[in-house]
Write a protein that holds these residues in place. Structure first.
Motif: not given
Length: 200
Positions: A98-122
């Motif tokens: 359940m916990f892993r499913g919820a985390m994947a669901s949250i990350l997917s929603e962040l990606n869909r709404t454009g709130r997840l940004r991926i970078i090489e490094s800070f």
């Protein structure tokens, strides 16, 4: 599926982790359980048997109006509490799936709404707050930001600690409450791979 990496080539990720359907009911259950696990539950009240005082009958049985026994009864000021609160645990059981499913669901929603940004490094080598402020402005990240970095350098933690609502976490320490409440989540490619491996 592919995720765009700012300043680099796209990276391939699993649809099961970053393309999952959003399960509001599951996410709500996990978030509530996570927050409840942080409650101390130390509230304590005294019952009539625990209140300090005599158990002597307060007045005669007859001739004085209503009949009463000890003044420690809950109807008297200074008496015990009828259903006294006691220290307890608020923890709720949430299994691993359940916990892993919820985390994947949250990350997917962040990606869909454009709130997840991926970078090489800070790219923060010195503990300078202004450097991180400039980096966030460059990445168009504002509001509540969660910076996820694998083995993040101390300089990044020090640079972020004076910026309101900006938190640096290790990839293994991400939690559902922080992700749900974030306006933007900035994640390094290394952290992305570790999280994908964990949730896949």
């Amino acid at each position: 599926m592919e995720l765009n990496v700012i300043g680099s080539k796209p990276v391939q990720v699993s649809d099961a982790v970053f393309g999952k359907e959003f399960r509001e009911d599951l996410v709500h259950q996990v978030v509530v359980a996570y927050r409840n696990a942080g409650r101390s539950g130390t509230k304590a009240q005294l019952t009539r048997s625990e209140v300090n005082g005599t158990t002597k009958k307060s007045k005669a049985q007859k001739g004085g109006g209503a009949r009463h026994g000890a003044l420690k009864a809950p109807i008297f000021i200074g008496g015990g509490v009828t259903f006294a609160a006691k220290p307890r645990s608020f923890a709720q059981k949430v299994n691993r799936k359940m916990f892993r499913g919820a985390m994947a669901s949250i990350l997917s929603e962040l990606n869909r709404t454009g709130r997840l940004r991926i970078i090489e490094s800070f790219g923060i080598d010195k503990p300078k707050t202004q450097s991180l402020v400039s980096k966030l402005a460059e990445l168009e990240a504002s509001g509540r930001c969660v910076l996820v970095a694998e083995n993040a350098p101390e300089a990044l933690y020090l640079a972020a600690r004076n910026i309101p609502y900006v938190h640096v976490v290790d990839g293994a320490a991400i939690d559902p409450v922080s992700l749900v409440g974030a306006d933007h989540v900035l994640m390094t490619v290394d952290s992305l791979k570790k999280i994908e491996e964990w949730l896949a």
